[in-house]
Write a protein that holds these residues in place. Structure first.
Motif, PDB file in Angstrom:
ATOM      1  N   MET A   1     -31.617  39.951  14.718  1.00 33.79           N
ATOM      2  CA  MET A   1     -30.598  38.946  14.995  1.00 33.79           C
ATOM      3  C   MET A   1     -31.226  37.560  14.908  1.00 33.79           C
ATOM      4  O   MET A   1     -32.289  37.323  15.463  1.00 33.79           O
ATOM      5  CB  MET A   1     -30.042  39.177  16.398  1.00 33.79           C
ATOM      6  CG  MET A   1     -28.826  38.360  16.716  1.00 33.79           C
ATOM      7  SD  MET A   1     -28.149  38.843  18.293  1.00 33.79           S
ATOM      8  CE  MET A   1     -27.580  40.483  17.879  1.00 33.79           C
ATOM      9  N   TYR A  39     -23.153  35.157  22.434  1.00 31.96           N
ATOM     10  CA  TYR A  39     -21.829  35.653  22.060  1.00 31.96           C
ATOM     11  C   TYR A  39     -21.357  36.623  23.142  1.00 31.96           C
ATOM     12  O   TYR A  39     -21.745  37.788  23.152  1.00 31.96           O
ATOM     13  CB  TYR A  39     -21.901  36.343  20.697  1.00 31.96           C
ATOM     14  CG  TYR A  39     -22.478  35.452  19.617  1.00 31.96           C
ATOM     15  CD1 TYR A  39     -21.659  34.610  18.875  1.00 31.96           C
ATOM     16  CD2 TYR A  39     -23.849  35.432  19.372  1.00 31.96           C
ATOM     17  CE1 TYR A  39     -22.187  33.777  17.896  1.00 31.96           C
ATOM     18  CE2 TYR A  39     -24.385  34.604  18.395  1.00 31.96           C
ATOM     19  CZ  TYR A  39     -23.555  33.779  17.659  1.00 31.96           C
ATOM     20  OH  TYR A  39     -24.084  32.954  16.695  1.00 31.96           O
ATOM     21  N   GLY A 216     -28.697  33.813  20.332  1.00 30.87           N
ATOM     22  CA  GLY A 216     -28.350  34.803  19.320  1.00 30.87           C
ATOM     23  C   GLY A 216     -27.919  36.138  19.871  1.00 30.87           C
ATOM     24  O   GLY A 216     -27.406  36.976  19.124  1.00 30.87           O
ATOM     25  N   ILE A 218     -25.789  39.066  21.564  1.00 27.82           N
ATOM     26  CA  ILE A 218     -24.409  39.486  21.847  1.00 27.82           C
ATOM     27  C   ILE A 218     -24.401  40.138  23.220  1.00 27.82           C
ATOM     28  O   ILE A 218     -25.184  41.063  23.494  1.00 27.82           O
ATOM     29  CB  ILE A 218     -23.900  40.462  20.777  1.00 27.82           C
ATOM     30  CG1 ILE A 218     -23.840  39.772  19.413  1.00 27.82           C
ATOM     31  CG2 ILE A 218     -22.514  40.998  21.160  1.00 27.82           C
ATOM     32  CD1 ILE A 218     -23.456  40.692  18.269  1.00 27.82           C
ATOM     33  N   LEU A 254     -17.635  35.572  17.754  1.00 25.71           N
ATOM     34  CA  LEU A 254     -18.334  36.149  16.607  1.00 25.71           C
ATOM     35  C   LEU A 254     -17.915  35.507  15.286  1.00 25.71           C
ATOM     36  O   LEU A 254     -18.494  35.833  14.240  1.00 25.71           O
ATOM     37  CB  LEU A 254     -18.110  37.655  16.567  1.00 25.71           C
ATOM     38  CG  LEU A 254     -18.763  38.410  17.734  1.00 25.71           C
ATOM     39  CD1 LEU A 254     -18.298  39.863  17.746  1.00 25.71           C
ATOM     40  CD2 LEU A 254     -20.282  38.340  17.664  1.00 25.71           C
ATOM     41  N   HIS A 257     -21.101  34.056  14.221  1.00 32.57           N
ATOM     42  CA  HIS A 257     -22.304  34.886  14.208  1.00 32.57           C
ATOM     43  C   HIS A 257     -22.733  35.139  12.763  1.00 32.57           C
ATOM     44  O   HIS A 257     -21.900  35.458  11.915  1.00 32.57           O
ATOM     45  CB  HIS A 257     -22.031  36.213  14.917  1.00 32.57           C
ATOM     46  CG  HIS A 257     -23.260  37.026  15.164  1.00 32.57           C
ATOM     47  ND1 HIS A 257     -23.896  37.736  14.165  1.00 32.57           N
ATOM     48  CD2 HIS A 257     -23.976  37.247  16.292  1.00 32.57           C
ATOM     49  CE1 HIS A 257     -24.946  38.356  14.672  1.00 32.57           C
ATOM     50  NE2 HIS A 257     -25.022  38.070  15.958  1.00 32.57           N
ATOM     51  N   ASP A 259     -23.996  37.558  11.231  1.00 33.93           N
ATOM     52  CA  ASP A 259     -23.684  38.876  10.668  1.00 33.93           C
ATOM     53  C   ASP A 259     -22.197  39.072  10.392  1.00 33.93           C
ATOM     54  O   ASP A 259     -21.838  40.010   9.669  1.00 33.93           O
ATOM     55  CB  ASP A 259     -24.163  39.981  11.619  1.00 33.93           C
ATOM     56  CG  ASP A 259     -25.675  40.078  11.697  1.00 33.93           C
ATOM     57  OD1 ASP A 259     -26.348  39.471  10.836  1.00 33.93           O
ATOM     58  OD2 ASP A 259     -26.184  40.729  12.620  1.00 33.93           O
TER      59      ASP A 259
END
Length: 267
Positions: A1, A39, A216, A218, A254, A257, A259
Motif C-alpha cells: 500500500m 481510509y 495509507g 485502510i 476510497l 485510494h 488501488d
C-alpha cells in the motif's frame, strides 16, 4: 500500500482561501501532495450505534466508505429495510462512499468444482452452508446495489468487502469478472470492535490504533457488533479521529485510494 511521505499542512482557522477554491472539510484530506490519508471504512452490523457514528463523522467532517449487507438489527428489522432508508440517504448527501458486503452477509467457506460454499449470517438461510456458483455470488453483490438504489437514488460503487473478510483467489477472480473489486484492510487498520471487551478494553484498542496506524492504511469498524458488551463506537471513534488528526493524518474515502481511484473515478 502506498504511503504519502510529507506531513499535512492544514490552514489555520480563519485563513484566507485561494481565489476560487473551496474550503476543505476539517477532517478530510485536501488532495494536496502533502496529505497523509487514512481510509476509514464501516461494515454494517446491528445498527444500534449507527446514529451516534453518523453524528461523530459529521461533527469532525470525516468522509468514510460503507460496505452494506442486509444484517439483523436491534429493532428486529434489517440494516437495508425501510427503517434505515432515510439514514442511508443522509449519508449519501454527506458525500460518503458505498460498496457491497453481499446481501445476506454470506461468508465464504471453501471453493468447490462449481463455485463456493458460503454461510450467510443474515436472511432466510442464516446459519446454513450453501453451494453457490460464481453467478450466485455476483447476484448477491448486485442485490445490495439494487436495494441501495431503491433506498437512496444513488449508484453503489463497484467495490466490495467479502463477509468476514473471507476470500479465495477463485472468489476474487469471480467477483472481478462481474465488475467488483475487493477491499481488504491493513493489519493496523483492524480496529478491534469485534473483539470481546472482557479481554480487550476500549482503552487498549484506542492506544493500539493511535500507535500503529500509518498513512495509507485502510481501517475497519462496524455499525454495531452483537458480541461486544462495551461498544467500541462512539467511545473509541471520536478520540481516534482526534488523535489521528493530531498526528497529521487526514481522512479520505476510497475514491482517492491508489488501488481504487481509477475504477471509481470512471463512475
Amino acid at each position: 500500500m502506498r504511503r504519502a511521505e510529507a506531513s499535512l499542512a492544514a490552514p489555520a482557522p480563519g485563513a484566507a482561501q485561494a481565489p476560487g477554491s473551496a474550503p476543505v472539510p476539517a477532517g478530510a484530506c485536501s488532495g494536496a501532495a502533502g496529505d497523509k490519508p487514512v481510509y476509514l471504512t464501516f461494515d454494517t452490523g446491528h445498527m444500534g450505534v449507527a446514529p451516534l457514528i453518523a453524528e461523530v463523522l459529521k461533527r469532525h467532517q470525516v468522509p468514510v466508505t460503507f460496505f452494506l449487507a442486509n444484517e439483523r438489527t436491534r429493532t428486529g428489522g434489517a440494516s437495508l429495510d425501510d427503517e434505515w432508508a432515510a439514514w442511508w440517504k443522509a449519508r449519501v448527501a454527506e458525500g460518503h462512499l458505498f460498496g457491497s458486503h453481499t446481501f445476506d452477509h454470506a461468508v465464504w467457506q471453501a471453493d468447490t468444482p462449481t463455485g463456493f460454499k458460503v454461510r450467510p449470517t443474515a436472511g432466510p438461510e442464516s446459519g446454513h452452508v450453501l453451494d453457490w456458483t460464481a453467478q450466485d455470488y455476483c447476484a448477491s453483490l448486485q442485490q445490495v446495489a439494487r436495494r441501495f438504489k431503491d433506498m437512496t437514488g444513488a449508484t453503489l460503487s463497484p467495490i466490495f468487502r467479502a463477509a468476514g473478510g473471507k476470500t479465495s483467489p477463485a472468489l476474487l477472480a469471480a467477483a472481478r469478472q462481474c465488475g467488483w473489486a475487493h477491499v481488504p484492510w491493513a493489519d493496523a487498520g483492524f480496529l478491534g470492535d469485534e473483539l470481546p471487551s472482557e479481554r480487550v478494553s476500549n482503552a487498549q484498542l484506542l492506544r493500539r490504533a493511535l500507535r500503529d496506524i500509518r498513512p495509507g492504511d485502510i481501517l475497519l469498524a462496524h455499525l454495531g457488533i452483537w458480541s461486544r458488551k462495551d461498544p467500541w463506537a462512539p467511545a473509541v471513534l471520536e478520540p481516534l479521529i482526534v488523535g489521528l488528526k493530531a498526528r497529521g493524518l487526514c481522512f479520505a474515502t476510497l475514491r482517492s485510494h491508489p488501488d481504487y481511484a481509477a475504477r471509481l473515478q470512471q463512475r
